[in-house]
Write an enzyme that holds these catalytic residues in place. Structure first.
Site, PDB file in Angstrom:
ATOM      1  N   CYS A 231       0.818  -1.241   0.000  1.00  0.00           N
ATOM      2  CA  CYS A 231       0.000   0.000   0.000  1.00  0.00           C
ATOM      3  C   CYS A 231       0.839   1.274   0.000  1.00  0.00           C
ATOM      4  CB  CYS A 231      -0.867   0.032   1.255  1.00  0.00           C
ATOM      5  SG  CYS A 231      -1.794  -1.462   1.475  1.00  0.00           S
TER       6      CYS A 231
ATOM      7  N   TRP B 181      -3.296  -2.493  -1.516  1.00  0.00           N
ATOM      8  CA  TRP B 181      -2.869  -3.831  -1.934  1.00  0.00           C
ATOM      9  C   TRP B 181      -3.702  -4.785  -1.078  1.00  0.00           C
ATOM     10  CZ3 TRP B 181       0.777  -6.413  -4.969  1.00  0.00           C
ATOM     11  CH2 TRP B 181       1.071  -7.716  -4.602  1.00  0.00           C
TER      12      TRP B 181
ATOM     13  N   LYS C 200       6.785  -3.470  -4.884  1.00  0.00           N
ATOM     14  CA  LYS C 200       8.179  -3.042  -4.790  1.00  0.00           C
ATOM     15  C   LYS C 200       8.767  -3.390  -3.433  1.00  0.00           C
ATOM     16  CE  LYS C 200      12.059  -1.210  -5.810  1.00  0.00           C
ATOM     17  NZ  LYS C 200      12.951  -2.025  -6.662  1.00  0.00           N
TER      18      LYS C 200
ATOM     19  N   ARG D  81       4.753   1.131  -5.728  1.00  0.00           N
ATOM     20  CA  ARG D  81       4.716   0.203  -4.595  1.00  0.00           C
ATOM     21  C   ARG D  81       3.772  -0.963  -4.841  1.00  0.00           C
ATOM     22  NH1 ARG D  81       6.605   2.307   0.205  1.00  0.00           N
ATOM     23  NH2 ARG D  81       5.096   1.113   1.395  1.00  0.00           N
TER      24      ARG D  81
ATOM     25  N   LYS E 127      15.184 -11.689 -12.926  1.00  0.00           N
ATOM     26  CA  LYS E 127      14.834 -10.543 -13.788  1.00  0.00           C
ATOM     27  C   LYS E 127      13.916 -10.981 -14.924  1.00  0.00           C
ATOM     28  CE  LYS E 127      15.539  -7.728 -11.641  1.00  0.00           C
ATOM     29  NZ  LYS E 127      15.849  -8.232 -10.391  1.00  0.00           N
TER      30      LYS E 127
ATOM     31  N   HIS F 279      22.902 -33.554 -12.284  1.00  0.00           N
ATOM     32  CA  HIS F 279      22.234 -34.204 -11.131  1.00  0.00           C
ATOM     33  C   HIS F 279      20.729 -34.110 -11.245  1.00  0.00           C
ATOM     34  CE1 HIS F 279      26.116 -34.803  -9.267  1.00  0.00           C
ATOM     35  NE2 HIS F 279      26.417 -33.575  -9.620  1.00  0.00           N
TER      36      HIS F 279
ATOM     37  N   GLU G 138      10.418 -12.220 -13.677  1.00  0.00           N
ATOM     38  CA  GLU G 138       9.702 -11.180 -12.921  1.00  0.00           C
ATOM     39  C   GLU G 138       9.025 -10.178 -13.862  1.00  0.00           C
ATOM     40  OE1 GLU G 138      10.960  -8.584  -9.149  1.00  0.00           O
ATOM     41  OE2 GLU G 138      12.507  -8.816 -10.660  1.00  0.00           O
TER      42      GLU G 138
ATOM     43  N   ASN H  10      -1.785   0.698   6.505  1.00  0.00           N
ATOM     44  CA  ASN H  10      -0.936  -0.298   5.860  1.00  0.00           C
ATOM     45  C   ASN H  10      -0.597  -1.310   6.947  1.00  0.00           C
ATOM     46  OD1 ASN H  10       0.598  -1.655   4.079  1.00  0.00           O
ATOM     47  ND2 ASN H  10       2.175  -0.075   3.821  1.00  0.00           N
ATOM     48  N   GLY H  11      -0.890  -2.586   6.683  1.00  0.00           N
ATOM     49  CA  GLY H  11      -0.614  -3.626   7.684  1.00  0.00           C
ATOM     50  C   GLY H  11      -1.834  -4.513   7.843  1.00  0.00           C
TER      51      GLY H  11
ATOM     52  N   GLU I 203      19.993 -14.422 -10.268  1.00  0.00           N
ATOM     53  CA  GLU I 203      19.447 -13.065 -10.439  1.00  0.00           C
ATOM     54  C   GLU I 203      18.957 -12.870 -11.864  1.00  0.00           C
ATOM     55  OE1 GLU I 203      18.315 -10.756  -8.928  1.00  0.00           O
ATOM     56  OE2 GLU I 203      18.413  -9.004 -10.233  1.00  0.00           O
TER      57      GLU I 203
END
Ligand code: AGP
Length: 602
Positions: A2, A87, A597, A28, A484, A503, A487, A113-114, A480
């Site tokens: 949020c 959110w 974010k 966000r 990217k 393996h 995502e 928020n929470g 990483e």
């Protein structure tokens, strides 16, 4: 997660100010939004008591703000407004669940928020007292709790007592139309106050505020601020007054706006050379002092989430190879199940762009109880992680607004690389290498290279599965790279240690399977090339990343040899590749579906 923005001051277009503040916080992540503004309702019968004249009018919408306009009601003059990008946690993505939420008299507006963990009991109590609810959210109990308290006490005390009744990690901002005040309180999720000569704003982070001021107050956990004619700061739950400390932030407006770029992700990729150069030229002293702390530590743990976790893993290779120091590493969410060993001699090195990731803040709160020491390598000044740590290293990457971390990720690698050399008293070598990395970043980001990347992106955008492999310090780079691509382009991508292929994962390779191979000219080169050959012989398509071309590569993305620092530069072509894959697939690289974010709730 949020976004919160609230305004009180001399201007009379408070609702517009709040709406533009929310737009600066869109990155966000959210699914609905709303603005409430204090409006003098002149139509009301003058015989009503004064209370009925000044109420909040609200606009609520699901979806993105985009070019939304406020309703005529909200365009009316007002000096007090409050807004929120939601959110969804409790209650579906429908208009009635969007914040702000009001009390029965519509004179109290709340954004939050929470998660209010005890909202069901609170709602039952409030319903029994005749309060009316319209949403399915946990948040809506807050304005009604305050309304109930206002029957026997003032506004600020009513908010304080209501906040003290909430269980869970929460940040709330409450506006009261009758006293034209804003009260904000938190014990989790960030809140920052901005001030100018005669106005205040409250936001979830500084990116929403730097357009108006660089004077900010970071509200700490268990603190409450009262904004009206002036600013009052209290501790919770007792309400003791303390002196508010405003910081001057160095971020500039252009840092947090798009400028000439189409997307923040592209802008932030192109800012990387500047970010790395800044670390090489201005961080020596801080890095050396933190290096001394780490060098003498025993039982040291790296923790981070997502890309920050991969940066931690890179750090274990740098520390081992350069400083001959063994450091454990765990993804932050898993650290909850590893922390029993912690004691007063433990040192935790936490990496985080936002400094608000709940997976980091929660275990570190417990670690502090065990008197463990914390090093924070973080991008946001005043963030929760920044404030709770014993030693701090700011990344100095500037606001990172794309959900996909690029410049903050590479800044973490640069800081870890410099720390490794600082621990063997050779930080100048690290700084020279980092300047080479900055130069290489500029070479990779020039137009000619981008054309080649777009060609590869055309191919990979059609793929169903992609693999990335690396060995040694290139293994976290492979992870990483996979992050990217998946995502922002939503193409399933799996990062692997090259030595693990035989393996099991090699069974996945079939004709046309694309595989990105990180092949720096180091001790892993021969072995990773043979892994590439194994994949190629089973029909795979090889994209080689490194200083040397090779017959096994179908495509080659050159990254010049900068010794151990090559590990830092070699992610850049893949950041660009992921970006172009998203564009080809007509996706928004800045706001990938389902992601936020900063993950501030579990
Ligand atoms: C990175 O591209 C992702 N957006 C995500 O993995 C991110 O790195 C993670 O959520 C940690 O965030 P932080 O660095 O703000 O703690």
């Amino acid at each position: 997660m949020c976004g919160i923005f609230a305004y009180i001051g001399k201007k009379d277009d408070a609702a517009e100010i709040v709406l533009s503040g929310l737009k600066l916080l869109e990155y966000r992540g959210y699914d609905s939004w709303g603005v409430a503004s204090k409006i003098q309702n002149l139509k009301l019968n003058v015989l009503d008591n004064n209370k009925s004249k000044i109420k909040f009018q609200i606009d609520k919408h699901i979806g993105k703000i985009g070019d939304a306009k406020l309703s005529a009601e909200l365009k009316r003059s007002s000096n007090l407004a409050i807004g929120h990008t939601r959110w969804a946690t409790h209650g579906g993505v429908v208009e009635k669940n969007a914040h702000p939420h009001l009390d029965c008299t519509r004179t109290i507006a709340v954004v939050h928020n929470g998660i209010v963990e005890n909202y069901i009991d609170l709602k039952k109590m409030l319903l029994s007292k005749g309060h009316q609810f319209i949403s399915e959210t946990d948040t809506e109990v807050i304005p009604h709790l305050i309304e109930e308290n206002l029957k026997t006490k003032g506004f600020a005390s009513s908010v304080r007592d209501a906040f003290n009744q909430l269980k869970g990690m929460n940040a709330i901002v409450v506006a009261y139309s009758l006293s034209s005040e804003i009260v904000a309180a938190k014990n989790g999720s960030p809140l920052v106050v901005g001030k100018t000569k005669d106005e205040f704003m409250v936001a979830s982070d500084t990116a929403g505020i730097i357009k108006y001021t660089n004077q900010v107050l970071f509200i700490k956990d268990n603190e409450m601020v009262i904004l009206g004619k002036d600013v009052t700061l209290l501790t919770l739950p007792d309400g003791k007054k303390i002196k508010p400390q405003f910081n001057k932030i160095t971020w500039k407006v252009e840092d947090a706006t798009l400028g000439k770029y189409k997307h923040y992700m592209l802008k932030e990729i192109y800012e990387q050379s500047k970010v790395i150069r800044n670390i090489a030229q201005n961080y020596t002293q801080q890095i050396e002092s933190v290096g001394k702390i780490i060098k003498k530590s025993k039982g040291t743990f790296f923790i981070g989430a997502g890309s920050a976790a991969y940066a931690c893993l890179s750090g274990t290779y740098f520390f081992s190879k350069i400083a001959h120091l063994h450091v454990n590493m765990s993804s932050a969410s898993e650290f909850n199940y590893l922390e029993d060993f912690l004691n007063s001699r433990s040192l935790i090195i936490a990496l985080s762009q936002s400094g608000e990731t709940i997976d980091i803040v929660e275990p570190l709160t417990r670690a502090k109880i065990k008197k463990s020491k914390i090093v924070a390598i973080v991008n946001v000044l005043g963030s929760t992680l920044y404030r709770m740590s014993d030693y701090k290293l700011l990344l100095g990457a500037g606001p990172e607004k794309a959900v996909a971390s690029t410049k903050a990720y590479i800044a973490k690698l640069a800081v870890l690389y410099a720390l490794s050399y600082a621990m063997v008293d050779e930080i100048e070598k690290a700084n020279q290498d980092l300047l080479e990395v900055a130069k290489e970043a500029e070479r990779i980001l020039d137009a000619k290279y981008a054309k080649q990347i777009q060609r590869i992106a055309q191919q990979l955008a059609k793929a169903v599965h992609i693999y990335t492999i690396g060995r040694g310090a290139s293994y976290p780079t492979a992870l990483e790279a996979a992050m990217k691509i998946k995502e922002v382009s939503y193409v399933h991508t799996e990062g692997l240690a090259g030595g693990e292929l035989k393996h099991g994962p090699l069974a996945l390779i079939s004709k046309g399977s694309p595989c990105i191979v990180f092949a720096p000219d180091d001790e892993t080169y021969d072995a990773i090339i043979s892994n590439a050959t194994e994949i190629k012989s089973r029909g795979g398509v090889i994209i080689g990343v490194g200083p040397l071309n090779n017959d096994v590569f179908d495509y080659w993305l050159e990254v010049k040899n900068i010794g151990e620092a090559s590990i830092i530069a070699q992610i850049i072509p893949i950041q660009l590749l992921a970006y172009h894959m998203a564009i080809i697939k007509k996706l928004d690289p800045d706001k990938p579906r389902n992601l936020a974010k900063s993950v501030t709730v579990k």
